[in-house]
Design a protein around this motif. Sequence first.
Motif, PDB file in Angstrom:
ATOM      1  N   HIS A   1       0.835  -1.196   0.000  1.00  0.00           N
ATOM      2  CA  HIS A   1       0.000   0.000   0.000  1.00  0.00           C
ATOM      3  C   HIS A   1       0.876   1.255   0.000  1.00  0.00           C
ATOM      4  CE1 HIS A   1      -3.725  -2.230   1.101  1.00  0.00           C
ATOM      5  NE2 HIS A   1      -2.861  -3.024   1.741  1.00  0.00           N
ATOM      6  N   PRO A   2       0.392   2.345  -0.585  1.00  0.00           N
ATOM      7  CA  PRO A   2       1.138   3.603  -0.489  1.00  0.00           C
ATOM      8  C   PRO A   2       1.058   4.178   0.918  1.00  0.00           C
ATOM      9  CG  PRO A   2      -0.969   3.969  -1.560  1.00  0.00           C
ATOM     10  CD  PRO A   2      -0.834   2.487  -1.390  1.00  0.00           C
ATOM     11  N   VAL A   3       2.068   4.932   1.287  1.00  0.00           N
ATOM     12  CA  VAL A   3       2.004   5.688   2.535  1.00  0.00           C
ATOM     13  C   VAL A   3       0.919   6.754   2.373  1.00  0.00           C
ATOM     14  CG1 VAL A   3       3.257   7.301   4.018  1.00  0.00           C
ATOM     15  CG2 VAL A   3       4.411   5.273   3.122  1.00  0.00           C
ATOM     16  N   PRO A   4      -0.005   6.876   3.328  1.00  0.00           N
ATOM     17  CA  PRO A   4      -1.064   7.882   3.205  1.00  0.00           C
ATOM     18  C   PRO A   4      -0.493   9.280   2.967  1.00  0.00           C
ATOM     19  CG  PRO A   4      -1.556   6.402   5.019  1.00  0.00           C
ATOM     20  CD  PRO A   4      -0.166   6.057   4.553  1.00  0.00           C
ATOM     21  N   ASP A   5      -1.162  10.034   2.123  1.00  0.00           N
ATOM     22  CA  ASP A   5      -0.657  11.351   1.747  1.00  0.00           C
ATOM     23  C   ASP A   5      -0.544  12.278   2.945  1.00  0.00           C
ATOM     24  OD1 ASP A   5       0.088  13.240  -0.464  1.00  0.00           O
ATOM     25  OD2 ASP A   5      -1.668  14.328   0.301  1.00  0.00           O
ATOM     26  N   ASP A   6      -1.437  12.124   3.926  1.00  0.00           N
ATOM     27  CA  ASP A   6      -1.362  13.029   5.075  1.00  0.00           C
ATOM     28  C   ASP A   6      -0.096  12.798   5.883  1.00  0.00           C
ATOM     29  OD1 ASP A   6      -2.230  10.554   5.977  1.00  0.00           O
ATOM     30  OD2 ASP A   6      -3.598  11.383   7.475  1.00  0.00           O
ATOM     31  N   ILE A   7       0.436  11.571   5.897  1.00  0.00           N
ATOM     32  CA  ILE A   7       1.708  11.309   6.570  1.00  0.00           C
ATOM     33  C   ILE A   7       2.841  11.982   5.800  1.00  0.00           C
ATOM     34  CG2 ILE A   7       3.389   9.498   7.110  1.00  0.00           C
ATOM     35  CD1 ILE A   7       1.116   7.676   7.866  1.00  0.00           C
ATOM     36  N   ASP A   8       2.845  11.815   4.487  1.00  0.00           N
ATOM     37  CA  ASP A   8       3.859  12.445   3.636  1.00  0.00           C
ATOM     38  C   ASP A   8       3.881  13.955   3.856  1.00  0.00           C
ATOM     39  OD1 ASP A   8       5.876  11.938   1.835  1.00  0.00           O
ATOM     40  OD2 ASP A   8       4.567  11.278   0.232  1.00  0.00           O
ATOM     41  N   ARG A   9       2.710  14.556   3.845  1.00  0.00           N
ATOM     42  CA  ARG A   9       2.612  16.010   3.987  1.00  0.00           C
ATOM     43  C   ARG A   9       3.005  16.464   5.388  1.00  0.00           C
ATOM     44  NH1 ARG A   9      -0.373  18.476  -0.082  1.00  0.00           N
ATOM     45  NH2 ARG A   9      -1.153  20.081   1.343  1.00  0.00           N
ATOM     46  N   GLU A  10       2.658  15.677   6.403  1.00  0.00           N
ATOM     47  CA  GLU A  10       3.004  16.044   7.775  1.00  0.00           C
ATOM     48  C   GLU A  10       4.516  16.027   7.987  1.00  0.00           C
ATOM     49  OE1 GLU A  10       2.603  16.880  11.975  1.00  0.00           O
ATOM     50  OE2 GLU A  10       1.572  17.405  10.111  1.00  0.00           O
ATOM     51  N   VAL A  11       5.192  15.032   7.434  1.00  0.00           N
ATOM     52  CA  VAL A  11       6.646  14.973   7.559  1.00  0.00           C
ATOM     53  C   VAL A  11       7.287  16.182   6.883  1.00  0.00           C
ATOM     54  CG1 VAL A  11       8.697  13.703   6.800  1.00  0.00           C
ATOM     55  CG2 VAL A  11       6.790  12.479   7.848  1.00  0.00           C
ATOM     56  N   ALA A  12       6.829  16.514   5.682  1.00  0.00           N
ATOM     57  CA  ALA A  12       7.373  17.681   4.984  1.00  0.00           C
ATOM     58  C   ALA A  12       7.066  18.965   5.747  1.00  0.00           C
ATOM     59  CB  ALA A  12       6.800  17.754   3.576  1.00  0.00           C
ATOM     60  N   ARG A  13       5.858  19.043   6.321  1.00  0.00           N
ATOM     61  CA  ARG A  13       5.492  20.248   7.084  1.00  0.00           C
ATOM     62  C   ARG A  13       6.405  20.419   8.305  1.00  0.00           C
ATOM     63  NH1 ARG A  13       3.235  21.828  11.464  1.00  0.00           N
ATOM     64  NH2 ARG A  13       2.880  19.697  12.218  1.00  0.00           N
ATOM     65  N   LEU A  14       6.647  19.321   9.017  1.00  0.00           N
ATOM     66  CA  LEU A  14       7.510  19.396  10.190  1.00  0.00           C
ATOM     67  C   LEU A  14       8.928  19.791   9.810  1.00  0.00           C
ATOM     68  CD1 LEU A  14       6.273  16.212  12.109  1.00  0.00           C
ATOM     69  CD2 LEU A  14       5.956  18.595  12.818  1.00  0.00           C
ATOM     70  N   LYS A  15       9.410  19.277   8.668  1.00  0.00           N
ATOM     71  CA  LYS A  15      10.761  19.627   8.232  1.00  0.00           C
ATOM     72  C   LYS A  15      10.850  21.104   7.877  1.00  0.00           C
ATOM     73  CE  LYS A  15      15.017  18.635   7.123  1.00  0.00           C
ATOM     74  NZ  LYS A  15      15.988  18.234   8.166  1.00  0.00           N
TER      75      LYS A  15
END
Length: 413
Positions: A376-390
């Motif tokens: 399964h793909p990593v959920p987009d909200d996880i991807d976006r949250e990691v980028a937001r935190l960075k």
Amino acid sequence: MADTALADAGRASIAWADAQMPVLRSIRERFGEQRPLAGITVGACLHVTAETAGLVTALTAGGAQVALCAANPLATQDAVAAALVQLDGVEVFARHGEDLDTYAGHVADVLDRAPSVTLDDGADLLVTLHGARPDLLKGMLGGTEETTSGLVRLRAMQADGRLAVPVLAVNEARAERVFNDHYGTAQSTLDGILRATNLLLAGRTVVVLGYGPTGRGIALRARGAGAQVVVCEIDPVAGLDARMEGFEVMPSLAAAERGDIFITVTGAPHVLGAKHFARMKDGTVLANAGHFDVEIDLGALREVAGGEGGVRVRPLVDQFRLPDGRSLNLLASGRVVNLAAGEGHPASVMDLSFALQALSVEHLVAGEGTLGAGVHPVPDDIDREVARLKLASLGVELDELTAEQRRYRRSWE
């Protein structure tokens, strides 16, 4: 584990890496407050490095019990392993340079802990689990996979109807593709080659076999160091992309006559073989940046050298003498060069990769039973949250859509 006396040095290395991993630190702090992984056993087969320690401590802060073995014995940092052993809730089965039998035993040791979630770097845990310990599958919540090579194996299992648990493809998350593959592996691959050889790249011809996200980054950085870069590909779109970037593109057999340094990054076996070795120049350097040590045909290399093994001419360079007097130089025994000859990705890159891993584990636990077996793909909200935190750690702010712009994007008129 090699020696508990190394723990103090390991703690110093972990602290240095942790200072460069603000995203994972913020997740660890939240995990410590919320304990979303309480009662969960996590089995991990990852590179045992100071950066990986940051992920392990985030998982234990969340309440998990963690058993860890090494995805690549030549990358294991014994001091880090010693420091992790002294943490509550962590078992480590890893020793630098361990042989294949010991490695297989350590994978079995991790599986003996009956993990609910697995973290893989090459799919060895899940493949072994399905083949040798199917009795443990019933209690599994799922796993994560960090590499392209591992996902190839898992998708083959899925196609055969053998994959019995959900797996999140961390390697294909957008943040992972950008930071881990394009920036992290690209820089650390050249770093490993330079540490092993002390060669000057400027003026040399570097052949990059495979122009995916990682190969693209390697090619760009080799050109930035002054090298002439040749790309070899099987995919016409990737080949066209390389050509439009200004690289020469040609079949690998033609490139064999041109290159001074060859870097494989394909995920396929025997990308360089006897036909290539026969055409290569004296003094050619062979390096692998793919996960498994199969991309350079090591058996064929020994055969063209008259059945003899290589002579160790530098700590990480084996020189194979051919009957016609030419020599070919293999780096790090054909293992992934950025870790076997270098220190792997900078901590700031692994910050994002391991943040994705930690949040993916949380997602698997929180969504128990909601994901079916398969990749399964990593959920987009996880991807976006990691980028937001960075971005937040860098003090960077983004624009937001206005109400008018949001309405426009929703309208078909």
